[in-house]
Enzyme design. Structure first.
Site, mmCIF file in Angstrom:
data_model
loop_
_atom_site.group_PDB
_atom_site.id
_atom_site.type_symbol
_atom_site.label_atom_id
_atom_site.label_comp_id
_atom_site.label_asym_id
_atom_site.label_seq_id
_atom_site.Cartn_x
_atom_site.Cartn_y
_atom_site.Cartn_z
ATOM 1 N N HIS A 104 0.863 3.258 -5.976
ATOM 2 C CA HIS A 104 1.692 4.252 -5.229
ATOM 3 C C HIS A 104 3.025 3.516 -5.297
ATOM 4 C CE1 HIS A 104 -2.062 5.202 -3.356
ATOM 5 N NE2 HIS A 104 -1.590 6.152 -2.568
ATOM 6 N N ASP A 138 -8.842 5.893 -9.652
ATOM 7 C CA ASP A 138 -8.113 5.255 -8.528
ATOM 8 C C ASP A 138 -8.634 5.782 -7.526
ATOM 9 O OD1 ASP A 138 -5.584 4.329 -7.459
ATOM 10 O OD2 ASP A 138 -5.149 6.000 -6.890
ATOM 11 N N SER A 139 -8.153 5.168 -6.415
ATOM 12 C CA SER A 139 -8.703 5.350 -4.940
ATOM 13 C C SER A 139 -8.263 6.937 -4.613
ATOM 14 C CB SER A 139 -8.071 4.714 -3.755
ATOM 15 O OG SER A 139 -6.601 4.570 -4.009
ATOM 16 N N CYS A 199 0.634 -2.312 -6.808
ATOM 17 C CA CYS A 199 -0.004 -0.974 -6.268
ATOM 18 C C CYS A 199 0.441 0.271 -7.017
ATOM 19 C CB CYS A 199 0.004 -0.913 -4.746
ATOM 20 S SG CYS A 199 -0.589 0.803 -4.048
ATOM 21 N N GLU A 209 2.012 8.252 1.102
ATOM 22 C CA GLU A 209 0.980 9.451 1.114
ATOM 23 C C GLU A 209 1.526 10.483 1.972
ATOM 24 O OE1 GLU A 209 -3.134 8.232 1.012
ATOM 25 O OE2 GLU A 209 -2.987 8.122 -0.872
ATOM 26 N N CYS A 228 -5.722 1.081 -10.272
ATOM 27 C CA CYS A 228 -5.633 0.568 -8.918
ATOM 28 C C CYS A 228 -5.840 -0.881 -8.734
ATOM 29 C CB CYS A 228 -6.691 1.603 -8.048
ATOM 30 S SG CYS A 228 -6.638 1.065 -6.347
#
Lengths: 270, 270
Positions: free
Chosen positions: A187, A10-11, A185, A151, A73
């Site tokens: 996240h 993932d990023s 996504c 984040e 991702c």
């Protein structure tokens, strides 16, 4: 049976929501995770750059002789079809699994998709949904502030900035009355509660990371690639920025304390 | 006199606010700009990673034989003291210029600093302010959502999300009554109007990029390094992600259409 590890990349942190589901469903599997924290985020980068990064991430994971790799991702998964054929390992993504789950879940055929700019712009979801549910209609919304909010740990209901951003992004989808919403996504599962509260109980949320984990389980079962029953899963985490802040932040994504080593990788060399 | 170019680098677009001031004050200078758009942002990365990236960015610019390099990013400038001595070129930063301007501007000695997490955590402003104005008191506030907001074009007064975030971050500084506020990130000048409205007319805003441009002018004058009077400045822009979206986004930072070539660089090789 096959005791080789599963590779996941993932990023940065988001892919840990996929690891969380994999661990739940396959506690006996070893997992090697790579988070590209030195170049995060992916959701604002170009297709050409994502292809380069995805190739490097895959080459790094290949060192561990994985039996499969999961692109955890959505933004990176937009280039999977272009990059995966170059490698001699099964590479699964989050997009196809999420699209399948959405196609199966919708009754009205009105499917919403929220994702990064890169994922929305790529149009990667449309042909899969079209093939599975030609009658379905997809309405898309880029949500570029969701990743920075997550984040920064701003995931709880009642956060006034988060609630305002959710209202701005999701009002058109709620007013349109989609019955299924793809969290496109990895996240976004951390925002499930706030998004679910806003959309209401009649909207089914599709967690792309969890759906990818389920697809991987089915794949490993069908190919007889599951680890031996006595095998106990071990976890190794690699990142491209300094590892010290990773463990603290990982908890929110993983739903538990990080249990496994965290090491730094010079990803540019791969 | 010296017709060699000035090198400027930043994590992405923010440093263009410094270029804007440089062009205003020194229209006869050639400028080579590098924006690390493939790895943006810098404000969330570790010190160790920033040192690596800053070294690569400087090595890239050295190819053009610059007479000086400006680190047009506060986050990258936190590692300048550690990295600059390795190179045989004058390297100026934004932090020292901004600290000097703030020390000169404050009457009450109450100075506010807003910046990225990386810049706030580094403590890079404190010793400079302490040396210049031992009586001054610094109050710091990390503003991690400002860069994503600016990069999403959300800079105008009246944007409800922006106004709410500004209120959250800046209320403690306004209530504390600082008379000087350092915009410690080269993205923040795009928020000057909203920040100025919130803080009130009695608070002087220090634009770190503009101050760095003024420091460079003084340096070039004192060393007799200005370009020849007949020389007309030319501009070349380099980025590490695809160049196509750069020109469109650059306008907001540069205050004008981009006039100069934009090329992509494989920065990892430097």
């Amino acid at each position: 049976m096959d005791n080789r590890p599963i590779g996941v990349f993932d990023s940065g942190m988001g892919g840990l929501t996929t690891v969380r589901e994999l661990r739940k469903q396959l506690p006996g599997e070893d997992i090697i995770y790579f988070g590209d924290t030195g170049r995060v985020p992916y959701g604002t980068k170009s297709r050409q750059t994502l292809m380069k990064y995805a190739r490097q991430d895959i080459r790094f994971l290949l060192q561990f002789d994985p039996k499969a790799i999961v692109v955890a991702c959505n933004s990176a998964d937009t280039v999977r079809a272009a990059v995966a054929p170059e490698f001699d390992v099964p590479i699964l993504g989050v997009v196809e699994s999420a699209a399948r789950a959405a196609a199966a879940a919708t009754v009205s055929g009105k499917i919403g998709l929220i994702a990064t700019e890169t994922t929305i712009r790529s149009g990667v979801y449309e042909p899969i949904l079209q093939a599975l549910r030609p009658d379905a209609v997809l309405k898309k919304q880029a949500c570029p502030l969701f990743v920075p909010l997550v984040e920064n740990g701003r995931t709880e209901p009642g956060d006034p900035v988060l609630e305002l951003v959710v209202e701005e992004y999701l009002s058109p989808l709620r007013d349109w009355n989609c019955d299924t919403l793809i969290l496109g996504c990895t996240h976004y599962p951390l925002l499930s509660q706030v998004i679910g509260n806003f959309m209401g109980k009649t909207t089914k949320l599709i967690n792309s990371g969890a759906e990818a984990a389920e697809s991987l389980v089915r794949y490993l079962e069908s190919e007889d690639l599951l680890s031996a029953p006595a095998h106990r899963g071990e976890y190794r985490y690699y990142v491209s920025d300094a590892p010290d802040s990773f463990a603290g932040l990982a908890k929110g994504f993983l739903g538990r304390e990080l249990d496994g080593t965290v090491e730094q990788v010079e990803i540019g060399q791969f």
